[in-house]
Design an enzyme around this catalytic site. Structure first.
Site, PDB file in Angstrom:
ATOM      1  N   CYS A 220       0.839  -1.199   0.000  1.00 48.42           N
ATOM      2  CA  CYS A 220       0.000   0.000   0.000  1.00 48.42           C
ATOM      3  C   CYS A 220       0.877   1.253   0.000  1.00 48.42           C
ATOM      4  O   CYS A 220       1.695   1.448   0.903  1.00 48.42           O
ATOM      5  CB  CYS A 220      -0.901  -0.019   1.242  1.00 48.42           C
ATOM      6  SG  CYS A 220      -1.822   1.498   1.507  1.00 48.42           S
ATOM      7  N   GLY A 221       0.686   2.099  -0.993  1.00 52.33           N
ATOM      8  CA  GLY A 221       1.465   3.325  -1.091  1.00 52.33           C
ATOM      9  C   GLY A 221       1.263   4.262   0.089  1.00 52.33           C
ATOM     10  O   GLY A 221       2.214   4.858   0.590  1.00 52.33           O
TER      11      GLY A 221
END
Length: 123
Positions: free
Chosen positions: A11-12
């Site tokens: 997840c960025g």
């Protein structure tokens, strides 16, 4: 102060929050909750420090949220935590917990509300 990050490296937003915490000189306890799911007792501690409703811990997209009936507003906090303990993919990452409070940090700027020292000087 201990800072714990419930993290998903895919997840960025989670990666950005981790970078902001480290840039503030804090090395958090990183819990990769998909690899090492938190036990229900850990989720109880997390819930006790939340500054938002327990329901805010739930992630809908890409999870079995609807199939499990988690859209039912009558569910108790305990039922929500049971669902997360059974299906850790439901945890809305990233979640940051300190000694006194916890909060999902989506968007990443929410981090500054519980860790003001993580705010970059230019922000």
């Amino acid at each position: 102060m201990t800072v714990t990050l419930y993290h998903n490296r895919a997840c960025g937003t989670s990666r950005n929050v981790l970078a902001l915490i480290r840039a503030a000189g804090i090395e958090p306890v990183v819990v990769e909750y998909l690899r090492t799911p938190p036990k229900r007792a850990e989720l109880d501690v997390l819930a006790s420090r939340l500054v938002v409703p327990v329901r805010d811990l739930l992630r809908e997209r890409g999870t079995p949220y609807a199939e499990l009936g988690l859209d039912n507003p009558a569910l108790s906090d305990g039922q929500i935590l049971d669902a997360i303990a059974t299906h850790p993919i439901l945890l809305n990452r990233p979640v940051v917990m300190t000694d006194t409070q916890a909060r999902p940090c989506r968007p990443k700027e929410i981090l500054f509300e519980i860790l003001p020292q993580a705010r970059p000087a230019s922000a």
